[in-house]
Design a protein around this motif. Sequence first.
Motif, mmCIF file in Angstrom:
data_model
loop_
_atom_site.group_PDB
_atom_site.id
_atom_site.type_symbol
_atom_site.label_atom_id
_atom_site.label_comp_id
_atom_site.label_asym_id
_atom_site.label_seq_id
_atom_site.Cartn_x
_atom_site.Cartn_y
_atom_site.Cartn_z
ATOM 1 N N ASN A 242 3.597 4.495 -8.897
ATOM 2 C CA ASN A 242 4.052 5.543 -7.972
ATOM 3 C C ASN A 242 3.410 5.507 -6.589
ATOM 4 O O ASN A 242 3.869 6.213 -5.683
ATOM 5 C CB ASN A 242 3.802 6.922 -8.590
ATOM 6 C CG ASN A 242 4.592 7.119 -9.869
ATOM 7 O OD1 ASN A 242 5.771 6.772 -9.933
ATOM 8 N ND2 ASN A 242 3.941 7.662 -10.886
ATOM 9 N N SER A 243 2.349 4.752 -6.405
ATOM 10 C CA SER A 243 1.684 4.767 -5.092
ATOM 11 C C SER A 243 0.902 3.480 -4.889
ATOM 12 O O SER A 243 0.635 2.721 -5.839
ATOM 13 C CB SER A 243 0.721 5.962 -4.993
ATOM 14 O OG SER A 243 -0.356 5.808 -5.901
ATOM 15 N N LEU A 248 -3.480 -0.527 -6.409
ATOM 16 C CA LEU A 248 -4.826 -1.066 -6.229
ATOM 17 C C LEU A 248 -5.640 -0.922 -7.517
ATOM 18 O O LEU A 248 -6.417 -1.817 -7.879
ATOM 19 C CB LEU A 248 -5.531 -0.361 -5.064
ATOM 20 C CG LEU A 248 -5.107 -0.806 -3.656
ATOM 21 C CD1 LEU A 248 -5.646 0.150 -2.600
ATOM 22 C CD2 LEU A 248 -5.610 -2.228 -3.389
ATOM 23 N N ASN A 249 -5.476 0.194 -8.210
ATOM 24 C CA ASN A 249 -6.187 0.377 -9.481
ATOM 25 C C ASN A 249 -5.759 -0.686 -10.501
ATOM 26 O O ASN A 249 -6.585 -1.197 -11.267
ATOM 27 C CB ASN A 249 -5.928 1.776 -10.043
ATOM 28 C CG ASN A 249 -6.657 2.848 -9.263
ATOM 29 O OD1 ASN A 249 -7.686 2.579 -8.629
ATOM 30 N ND2 ASN A 249 -6.136 4.066 -9.293
ATOM 31 N N TRP A 262 3.259 -3.359 -2.867
ATOM 32 C CA TRP A 262 3.879 -2.257 -3.609
ATOM 33 C C TRP A 262 5.239 -1.951 -3.018
ATOM 34 O O TRP A 262 5.376 -1.737 -1.815
ATOM 35 C CB TRP A 262 2.986 -1.024 -3.541
ATOM 36 C CG TRP A 262 3.596 0.206 -4.169
ATOM 37 C CD1 TRP A 262 3.953 0.371 -5.465
ATOM 38 C CD2 TRP A 262 3.932 1.419 -3.490
ATOM 39 N NE1 TRP A 262 4.481 1.616 -5.675
ATOM 40 C CE2 TRP A 262 4.476 2.302 -4.462
ATOM 41 C CE3 TRP A 262 3.822 1.873 -2.172
ATOM 42 C CZ2 TRP A 262 4.928 3.586 -4.148
ATOM 43 C CZ3 TRP A 262 4.248 3.148 -1.866
ATOM 44 C CH2 TRP A 262 4.800 3.999 -2.860
ATOM 45 N N ASP A 263 6.265 -1.957 -3.863
ATOM 46 C CA ASP A 263 7.627 -1.633 -3.459
ATOM 47 C C ASP A 263 7.840 -0.160 -3.787
ATOM 48 O O ASP A 263 7.934 0.225 -4.957
ATOM 49 C CB ASP A 263 8.632 -2.509 -4.220
ATOM 50 C CG ASP A 263 10.054 -2.311 -3.726
ATOM 51 O OD1 ASP A 263 10.351 -1.211 -3.193
ATOM 52 O OD2 ASP A 263 10.862 -3.237 -3.880
ATOM 53 N N LYS A 264 7.909 0.674 -2.754
ATOM 54 C CA LYS A 264 7.989 2.114 -2.988
ATOM 55 C C LYS A 264 9.358 2.548 -3.516
ATOM 56 O O LYS A 264 9.479 3.607 -4.127
ATOM 57 C CB LYS A 264 7.642 2.882 -1.721
ATOM 58 C CG LYS A 264 8.625 2.709 -0.575
ATOM 59 C CD LYS A 264 8.183 3.533 0.629
ATOM 60 C CE LYS A 264 9.143 3.390 1.796
ATOM 61 N NZ LYS A 264 8.753 4.185 2.961
ATOM 62 N N THR A 288 1.481 -3.367 1.721
ATOM 63 C CA THR A 288 0.515 -4.360 1.226
ATOM 64 C C THR A 288 -0.897 -3.801 1.394
ATOM 65 O O THR A 288 -1.155 -2.956 2.259
ATOM 66 C CB THR A 288 0.626 -5.681 1.997
ATOM 67 O OG1 THR A 288 0.315 -5.442 3.373
ATOM 68 C CG2 THR A 288 2.011 -6.264 1.869
ATOM 69 N N ALA A 289 -1.815 -4.300 0.571
ATOM 70 C CA ALA A 289 -3.214 -3.873 0.673
ATOM 71 C C ALA A 289 -4.131 -5.022 0.311
ATOM 72 O O ALA A 289 -3.912 -5.715 -0.690
ATOM 73 C CB ALA A 289 -3.484 -2.686 -0.254
ATOM 74 N N ASN A 290 -5.142 -5.243 1.155
ATOM 75 C CA ASN A 290 -6.207 -6.198 0.886
ATOM 76 C C ASN A 290 -7.257 -5.466 0.048
ATOM 77 O O ASN A 290 -8.007 -4.634 0.558
ATOM 78 C CB ASN A 290 -6.795 -6.698 2.210
ATOM 79 C CG ASN A 290 -7.917 -7.692 2.018
ATOM 80 O OD1 ASN A 290 -8.530 -7.770 0.960
ATOM 81 N ND2 ASN A 290 -8.207 -8.424 3.084
#
Length: 389
Positions: A242-243, A248-249, A262-264, A288-290
């Motif tokens: 969902n987020s 990331l978790n 992540w595709d929202k 995206t997240a590093n």
Amino acid sequence: PGFQCELIVHTETDISSSGPTATTMTTAPGEIEFPQVQAVVTDSNPPYIRMKSKVKLVELQVNEAMSSPRLLVECKELGNEIGSGRISTIKLDEITPPYYDMNFDIPSLTLGRDYEITVVLQVRLKADTSILLTSPRTQTLTVSLPIKGTEEARVRYNLNVVKDRVDANLQSVSSSVDDITATVEEVTRDVEQFMEDTRATLREFKLQEQSFSETLKKSCIEAGWKFSNGTTEEPQVKENVNSIDECLNYCREIEGCNSVSWDKVGQTCSTFRERRGKERIASANSWTANRVCYDTMTGVSNIWKKCMQPGVSLTGSEMEDHWSQGVNTLWDCWEWCLDTPGCRAVSHFADARICQLSSKSTGVPVADANYVSLTLDCMIQAIAEDVEI
């Protein structure tokens, strides 16, 4: 004594040419005779001593220049084994002519006490009332006030005197203790208020650091892009995410995961080994997240202080083609490292704006006052310890 004159100072041969100077001189009255003790009155409450003054005109010499002559009588109660003597000064009214045979009283005395009495004469100049002339002090007269009644009464009186003095001393000590207690309580309140203010300031500072950290972490997340591994193996994908935080978790649970997409819309989370994926593709519905950047970017000053190594340059594991002259701050140098695959340490030379990336946190430290070094291993450990605290 008590003489006033004008002195003319000039040369012996020529008075006019030497510029005579007039100076007014005065002398204090001479020592006066001690007043006569007329009576020690013990029937009065309180007792007193009646005395007669012995001041005479001759003691003032040229009395036309003087005004307001008066006697100052100092009566000192002698000390004892419990307390020290008290001193009181009795100022008499102005003495009127003929300056003798004047009776005066020394009041408010106590039976069973010893007193020392001295007297001086004071006068003022008529020409300058600010000048006060005082005679030498007379010799000391010691007077003992008797205790009336039987021997038993005198013993009882002495015991009462001792009791009164002990009570007075105890009351003084009690008052001092109360004052000290009040002072301690006031200081305690001040310290408690200071500590509370300090704790509030620290809480506010901590909140500001947390807010700053959250802002910095957002710089590790980019909207409108997605990562791809290109022709390499497909990434691991999880659905119903969902987020970006959940994504990331999920990445933290997978060994070797360093970044996510992540595709929202589809609510899918893709994981990658590269910190920024192999390729970056524009995608309006993707974030995206590093993960390495997100987990180690912090605004907590103590973490930075703990891991910064001033005066140290890390050598032996420098990354090829990852040396730049144009990086202004250690912060910018560190941000470049977090975005670079395999980077685990930096060395920054602020004046020359040099940033060198290293592939190991265990590079060989070389003393160099121009450099400050920082390692990824230290930041990860310091952040973990800060979270535990």
